[in-house]
Design an enzyme around this catalytic site. Structure first.
Site, short mmCIF file in Angstrom:
data_model
loop_
_atom_site.label_atom_id
_atom_site.label_comp_id
_atom_site.label_asym_id
_atom_site.label_seq_id
_atom_site.Cartn_x
_atom_site.Cartn_y
_atom_site.Cartn_z
N ASP A 83 0.89 -1.28 0.18
CA ASP A 83 -0.02 -0.26 0.18
C ASP A 83 0.94 1.25 -0.08
OD1 ASP A 83 -2.25 1.52 -0.02
OD2 ASP A 83 -2.52 1.12 2.44
N HIS A 84 0.52 2.28 -0.87
CA HIS A 84 1.44 3.49 -0.77
C HIS A 84 2.81 3.27 -0.88
CE1 HIS A 84 -2.18 6.16 -0.70
NE2 HIS A 84 -2.74 5.42 -0.08
N HIS A 189 -7.48 9.40 4.42
CA HIS A 189 -7.34 8.46 5.36
C HIS A 189 -7.65 8.85 6.56
CE1 HIS A 189 -4.40 7.72 1.94
NE2 HIS A 189 -5.08 6.83 2.02
N SER A 225 -11.60 4.52 2.35
CA SER A 225 -13.14 4.16 2.04
C SER A 225 -13.55 3.33 3.50
CB SER A 225 -13.35 3.26 0.82
OG SER A 225 -12.88 3.94 -0.06
N ASP A 268 -9.25 0.55 6.33
CA ASP A 268 -8.32 0.21 7.39
C ASP A 268 -9.07 0.78 8.61
OD1 ASP A 268 -6.29 -0.40 8.95
OD2 ASP A 268 -4.78 0.95 8.05
ZN LIG Z 1 -4.57 4.89 0.81
#
Ligand SMILES: [Zn+2]
Length: 336
Positions: A83-84, A189, A225, A268
């Protein structure tokens, strides 16, 4: 099942018209919660680790936990995703470790904070795609910049400062060849995405519709999300927590996105909230307990419940048996 290339998983999701939840992990209990939820709902799943997670766990621990999951849950297609990734080097190290998918977030410079130029983003993404595809590994890029900060990564802000420009999105996909594209539509986020229930002026699902119209064959990704359900926040606060009221992305808005090309949905925060609420409850109700299993078991169960709900809502439930995993060699040949 061996780890599945994310591209294959998202192609299948596009064919079936559903989205796949991508859940972040840092430890064994989170991986177990996800795999149990995937088994209960018969779902394919993306498990993802941020740079922060790889550092926290020492990524070899995390990778071997994932291999254990693949061994213990042979019927669940599972992709392991970075991720990222902040730089080519981060993505390269994930690929060397055995990840089947990476995100290169060239929307920010390598410091993970400063919004970058379009040219920089194209260049670092193109280079990562070239390296990854030679090895059969899938790549997610990002155009526009998300709000908030996650694990020290992010530009901050509300998420409305650098929305995705559909023209740039088209040019970006043509020039880089990414498998999946994260779009900035106003999401952030963290636990404080919106101060009221989000409407189109702050959560621009119409932008997804526009990008999907222009790029019908590109798998879109929604970041930030989590839905931040009130009941999870209330459990935390009921047992001594101090979380301010906030709104996340309502599940029905995510479903609108899925109807318009969103194939990967990152979650998350909701899982973090579920875990923390369950642990606080045990600490307050049973202060005499000191065995970590007494609070990690309910924490794991609380996360599993959230993940199951998302898997059903995103439509991935029931699709675990649809396909056999392609090997990375097959994917390399496919990209050639
Ligand atoms: Zn993200």
């Amino acid at each position: 099942m061996p780890l599945v290339p994310m591209r294959q998983m998202l192609d299948e999701a596009a064919r079936g018209g559903y989205g796949v939840g991508a859940f972040n992990v840092n430890n064994m209990e989170q991986i177990q919660a996800i795999m149990e939820a995937a088994t209960a709902t018969k779902s394919p799943v993306i498990v993802q680790a941020s740079r922060g997670a790889r550092k926290y766990s020492n990524d070899r621990f995390l990778y071997h936990l994932m291999l254990a999951a693949a061994e213990l849950y042979p019927d669940i297609p599972m992709a392991l995703h970075q991720d990222h990734g902040n730089s080519f080097e981060t993505c390269k190290s994930a690929i060397e470790l055995g990840f089947t998918s990476v995100m290169i977030d060239g929307s920010l410079e390598a410091d993970g904070k400063t919004p970058s130029s379009f040219e920089y983003n194209v260049e670092v993404t193109r280079r990562t795609v070239e390296y990854a595809h030679e090895r059969g590994v899938s790549v997610e890029g990002e155009i526009g910049t998300l709000g908030g900060i996650e694990d020290g990564h992010g530009a901050g802000g509300t998420g409305l400062e650098h929305l995705t420009d559909p023209d740039q999105a088209v040019e970006f996909v043509e020039k880089t060849g990414v498998d999946a594209l994260a779009v900035a539509i106003g999401t952030s986020h963290g636990a404080y995405k919106f101060s009221v229930k989000p409407t189109e002026d702050v959560l621009k699902i119409s932008l997804i519709e526009e990008v999907n119209r222009r790029l019908p064959n590109t798998h879109l990704v929604m970041h930030g999300s989590s839905s931040v359900p009130q009941e999870l926040r209330e459990i935390i606060n009921q047992y001594g927590g101090k979380l301010k009221p906030a709104w996340g992305v309502p599940v029905e808005e995510i479903q609108r996105g899925i109807a318009h090309g969103v194939r990967k949905v990152n979650v998350d925060t909701d899982n973090r909230l579920a875990i923390t609420g369950a642990i606080r409850k045990v600490f307050v109700e049973s202060p005499e307990k000191f065995d970590p299993r007494d609070y990690l078991k309910p924490a794991r169960a609380a996360m599993q419940e959230v993940v199951e709900k998302r898997m059903k809502a995103f439509g991935q439930a029931g699709h675990a048996g649809d396909y056999a995993a392609k090997s990375l060699e097959e994917m390399t040949a496919y990209y050639k």
